[in-house]
Design a protein around this motif. Structure first.
Motif, PDB file in Angstrom:
ATOM      1  N   ILE A   1      -0.608   6.929 -14.076  1.00 35.89           N
ATOM      2  CA  ILE A   1       0.435   6.705 -15.069  1.00 35.89           C
ATOM      3  C   ILE A   1       1.494   5.722 -14.586  1.00 35.89           C
ATOM      4  CG2 ILE A   1       2.363   7.833 -16.255  1.00 35.89           C
ATOM      5  CD1 ILE A   1       0.568  10.213 -16.722  1.00 35.89           C
ATOM      6  N   ASN A   2       1.850   5.756 -13.292  1.00 35.64           N
ATOM      7  CA  ASN A   2       2.915   4.893 -12.790  1.00 35.64           C
ATOM      8  C   ASN A   2       2.607   3.411 -12.974  1.00 35.64           C
ATOM      9  OD1 ASN A   2       4.572   6.955 -12.035  1.00 35.64           O
ATOM     10  ND2 ASN A   2       3.798   7.072  -9.931  1.00 35.64           N
ATOM     11  N   ALA A   3       1.327   3.066 -13.056  1.00 39.27           N
ATOM     12  CA  ALA A   3       0.959   1.661 -13.215  1.00 39.27           C
ATOM     13  C   ALA A   3       1.478   1.082 -14.521  1.00 39.27           C
ATOM     14  CB  ALA A   3      -0.565   1.504 -13.163  1.00 39.27           C
TER      15      ALA A   3
ATOM     16  N   ALA B   1      -6.607  -5.133  -8.251  1.00 39.67           N
ATOM     17  CA  ALA B   1      -5.834  -6.376  -8.165  1.00 39.67           C
ATOM     18  C   ALA B   1      -6.384  -7.445  -9.098  1.00 39.67           C
ATOM     19  CB  ALA B   1      -5.833  -6.891  -6.727  1.00 39.67           C
ATOM     20  N   GLU B   2      -7.711  -7.508  -9.236  1.00 39.53           N
ATOM     21  CA  GLU B   2      -8.312  -8.557 -10.060  1.00 39.53           C
ATOM     22  C   GLU B   2      -8.410  -8.159 -11.530  1.00 39.53           C
ATOM     23  OE1 GLU B   2     -12.039  -9.469  -8.263  1.00 39.53           O
ATOM     24  OE2 GLU B   2     -11.132 -10.700  -6.689  1.00 39.53           O
ATOM     25  N   LEU B   3      -8.739  -6.882 -11.777  1.00 41.81           N
ATOM     26  CA  LEU B   3      -8.987  -6.443 -13.151  1.00 41.81           C
ATOM     27  C   LEU B   3      -7.855  -5.613 -13.732  1.00 41.81           C
ATOM     28  CD1 LEU B   3     -12.734  -5.411 -12.761  1.00 41.81           C
ATOM     29  CD2 LEU B   3     -11.791  -7.643 -13.398  1.00 41.81           C
ATOM     30  N   GLY B   4      -6.943  -5.107 -12.886  1.00 43.05           N
ATOM     31  CA  GLY B   4      -5.803  -4.336 -13.362  1.00 43.05           C
ATOM     32  C   GLY B   4      -6.236  -3.103 -14.122  1.00 43.05           C
TER      33      GLY B   4
ATOM     34  N   ASN C   1       2.639  -2.298 -11.423  1.00 39.48           N
ATOM     35  CA  ASN C   1       1.381  -2.363 -12.181  1.00 39.48           C
ATOM     36  C   ASN C   1       0.216  -1.731 -11.433  1.00 39.48           C
ATOM     37  OD1 ASN C   1       0.787  -4.218 -10.176  1.00 39.48           O
ATOM     38  ND2 ASN C   1       0.962  -6.006 -11.497  1.00 39.48           N
ATOM     39  N   GLY C   2       0.496  -1.027 -10.318  1.00 37.66           N
ATOM     40  CA  GLY C   2      -0.550  -0.351  -9.574  1.00 37.66           C
ATOM     41  C   GLY C   2      -1.157  -1.183  -8.461  1.00 37.66           C
TER      42      GLY C   2
ATOM     43  N   ILE D   1       0.848  -1.194   0.000  1.00 32.77           N
ATOM     44  CA  ILE D   1       0.000   0.000   0.000  1.00 32.77           C
ATOM     45  C   ILE D   1       0.884   1.245   0.000  1.00 32.77           C
ATOM     46  CG2 ILE D   1      -1.679   1.342   1.322  1.00 32.77           C
ATOM     47  CD1 ILE D   1      -2.959  -1.247   2.211  1.00 32.77           C
ATOM     48  N   SER D   2       1.856   1.276   0.921  1.00 33.06           N
ATOM     49  CA  SER D   2       2.772   2.419   0.939  1.00 33.06           C
ATOM     50  C   SER D   2       3.753   2.364  -0.225  1.00 33.06           C
ATOM     51  CB  SER D   2       3.544   2.458   2.261  1.00 33.06           C
ATOM     52  OG  SER D   2       4.371   1.318   2.398  1.00 33.06           O
TER      53      SER D   2
END
Length: 733
Positions: A356-358, A332-335, A302-303, A296-297
């Motif tokens: 964007i970072n994902a 987490a499930e669908l990205g 991939n986000g 989380i932190s």
């Protein structure tokens, strides 16, 4: 097969203002184009794009993406064209459909190369709009679900490609549910025996532990409720066969040794509730050391965000726990499919900054693609990075850098910026100077030490693990070699143009590049330096009307032959058997200087070498291979460089001198073995020097007489195969 109205109704459930006309038009158009086409199973081909569209409706995607799913095979497998789709459905949908069309009508040397080219094209299309990836993954998922009718070899090949590329790619984009299903289906076809064994053992375990998941769910839910976390949801499940098999292989465990076959997910309303739930769980049950991770932190690339921990829970059972919010669970499930921009028709360019970072990994991969690696190298690097777990390191200023596990400070430097990687000479890890081969760990602070004169060694390519670093190192190595040859090519061209009464200019050369088959001036000049491009050809490209007549008159072998080179203004003569030359194999030039004597550098040169001539005192010309370190003495004397090439008389062949160095065992019979190998290769020994360099080794320097470079390379290869020879190489000095 799903009906037209049923598809519209599926989309209306999550998007009431759906563009029904678009979906109806795409449905009818695709059905008409595919017509009577059949799949390998015998089903109508149109059932496939329809099922792909259905998968995407489960992800709640916009109607444009659903339409693309219906149309995704039309350009490739029917008479439809891009122009026709643009006209009927708009350029946006046409672009997406074309991005999903495989490369056709291209001569590729292998299936691996074709796979690589298709991946390159797919990723480039994804860079324009990530919906291409969503459709492609849904397409692959339905193909995997219906793979049973294929031949065994084809099923295995498609499954291996899925396991190598598409399942990890889904994981990188955060689509874990799709990744797990793709892996499970691929595992079943790649290793059916292992799949059957693990599945059977999991079924037995499920029967043996019947009710344990319900019991743990109940205890966890009661704990959270009593602690004031109302509305928390606990979900438990048994891990899938491939996940279990992968852990058994990676940790060398038997099935009986696995202690965390069950996984549980705690879903809470708010971020702060995640940490509150974690505190309750750790207070009640003992934590397994080293198994806590806070994503989380520090989110994954991939986000993905969640808390991970492993506890020794009820019934002394080891339990894996994931604690997250509803939104984190969707991601987490669908990205990428969880983001609102794919549900309301926005494009990737409208993506908010926080999202964007994902996709930074994807952008870095596409960046390395654009830097010129060939397709198979790109495929190799992409596979490598897809499979890597991650470590998170920090710059001295606190910037977080995510890298594959096993990454080095060199990978870190290139991840920050290519220029930092190119100038890296050392690194401090957590304040201590450490070797550049050190593997980085989570939480390391890395400071890169730089030098402006550094050129990345080619050997770094074997040390780094990221595709970006490998691409940059290979590019820097190419640039360094090009710079070296460019200097030589520049001198050769200046001299050739000067002899022809012309002035060499890079601007003139730039205007003629299309005739020479090069895109950049530096590439063309370097090609001249490497001997791949003749300086005379460059002269003709720049000045097409220039007349260069080279006339060769061959006479009897005992009289030699003469030729005139109008570019150099020289008439020269190669002596025959009756011409008394003082140096074997030498050439007598006659022209501006009387009896210009030509000789070879001390280590010699052989036909096949790229050669240059250095003028002496006006009466001599010395021939050097371009690899010769002796040429460095003449770097600042451009007027002495002569562009020469081999022009041999096949009726009067001669041997040429070459020098090799051999490190061999110091034992009886070694010299005889080496000499015998040289003799059987039809090479003559001119001189031989032996030096004892160690108790067990002797170094031999041998001057040889060979016909050409091919014969010399063959000899060196045969010498290296001898058990008594440690090393064998050619010397240029």
């Amino acid at each position: 097969m799903m009906r037209q109205y049923e598809l519209v109704e599926r989309v209306q459930k999550y998007k009431p203002d759906v563009n029904e006309a678009l979906l109806n038009k795409a449905y009818v158009y695709a059905m008409q184009k595919h017509g009577l086409q059949k799949r390998a199973s015998g089903d109508p081909y149109f059932s496939h794009p329809l099922e792909v569209a259905a998968i995407l409706t489960d992800l709640h995607l916009d109607e444009a993406t659903i339409a693309v799913a219906l149309l995704h095979d039309t350009i490739e497998d029917t008479t439809a064209t891009r122009d026709e789709i643009d006209e009927l459905f708009g350029e946006e949908i046409g672009s997406l459909v074309e991005g999903l069309t495989k490369i056709k009508k291209i001569d590729l040397v292998s299936k691996k190369a074709k796979q690589a080219e298709n991946l390159r094209k797919l990723l480039l299309a994804i860079s324009d709009d990530l919906r291409v990836l969503l459709v492609k993954l849904a397409d692959r998922l339905h193909n995997m679900r219906t793979l049973g009718v294929m031949r065994d070899d084809k099923r295995k090949r498609i499954s291996e490609e899925t396991m190598d590329i598409y399942a990890p790619l889904a994981g990188r984009m955060g689509m874990q549910e799709m990744r797990e299903e793709l892996e499970e289906l691929a595992f079943r076809n790649i290793n059916p025996e292992a799949w059957e064994t693990v599945t059977k053992r999991l079924a037995e375990l499920s029967v043996r532990n019947e009710g344990i998941i319900d019991k743990i769910e109940s205890e966890l839910g009661e704990l959270l409720e009593n602690g004031g976390l109302h509305g928390a949801v606990v979900k438990g499940r048994q891990k899938k066969a491939y996940s279990v098999f992968r852990k058994m292989q990676s940790k060398s465990l038997s099935f009986e040794q696995l202690s965390d076959v069950f996984g549980f997910r705690i879903i809470v309303p708010e971020v702060q509730d995640c940490y509150k739930a974690l505190g309750m769980v750790h207070t009640r049950w003992r934590l397994v050391p080293g198994r806590f991770k806070d994503y989380i932190s520090t989110p994954k690339q991939n986000g993905y965000r969640s808390l991970h921990t492993t506890i020794v829970g009820p019934a002394r059972q080891r339990i894996e726990l994931q604690i997250r919010t509803d939104w984190m669970n969707d991601v987490a499930e669908l990205g990428i499919a969880a983001h609102s921009l794919y549900k309301d028709g926005q494009t990737a360019g409208d993506q908010p900054a926080r999202e964007i970072n994902a996709y930074s990994w994807l952008r870095q991969t596409i960046e390395s693609l654009s830097e010129g690696d060939n397709a198979e190298e790109f495929l190799e690097h992409t596979k490598l990075e897809l499979f890597q777990d991650q470590v998170f390191c920090f710059s001295p200023k606190g910037k977080l850098i995510a890298l594959p596990r096993g990454a080095t400070p060199i990978d870190f430097a290139y991840a920050v910026h290519t220029d930092i990687g190119d100038t890296c000479v050392g690194a401090k890890i957590n304040g201590r100077i450490m070797p550049l081969v050190t593997r980085l760990n989570n939480g390391d602070e890395v400071e890169i030490i730089r030098s402006g004169v550094q050129v990345p060694p080619a050997a770094w390519e074997e040390i780094v693990v990221t595709g970006k670093a490998r691409s940059a190192i290979r590019r820097a190595t190419r640039m360094a070699i090009r710079k070296q040859y460019s200097g030589l090519g520049q001198r050769i061209l200046e001299r050739t143009f000067e002899r022809a009464g012309k002035t060499f200019s890079r601007d003139l050369l730039k205007a003629s590049l299309f005739r020479l088959g090069h895109k950049e001036v530096e590439d063309a000049i370097a090609a001249v330096g490497r001997g791949e491009l003749s300086s005379i050809d460059v002269l003709h490209a720049v000045f097409p009307d220039y007349q260069d007549e080279r006339v060769t008159v061959r006479q009897a072998a005992d009289e030699g032959w003469v030729a005139m080179d109008s570019a150099s203004g020289m008439i020269f003569k190669v002596p025959g058997q009756g011409d008394g030359a003082s140096i074997p194999g030498s050439t007598m030039f006659r022209g501006l200087a009387p009896d210009l004597q030509v000789s070879f550098s001390p280590a010699g040169a052989v036909p096949g070498d790229r050669i240059v001539g250095i003028l002496g005192d006006g009466k001599s010309l010395t021939i050097y291979p371009i690899q010769s370190p002796g040429l460095q003495e003449f770097d600042d004397e451009n007027h002495r460089w002569i562009d020469v090439r081999w022009d041999l008389d096949e009726t009067n062949k001669a041997r040429f001198k070459a020098r090799i160095e051999i490190s061999a065992l110091n034992e009886p019979g070694t010299l005889a073995t080496v000499a015998q190998t040289i003799a059987t290769t039809d090479v003559n020994i001119s001189t031989l020097t032996m030096t004892r360099v160690a108790t067990d080794f002797t170094e031999m320097t041998i001057d040889l007489e060979v016909w050409d470079l091919r014969q010399l390379n063959l000899l060196i290869s045969r010498l290296k195969e001898l058990e008594c020879v440690a090393t064998a190489k050619r010397l240029f000095r």
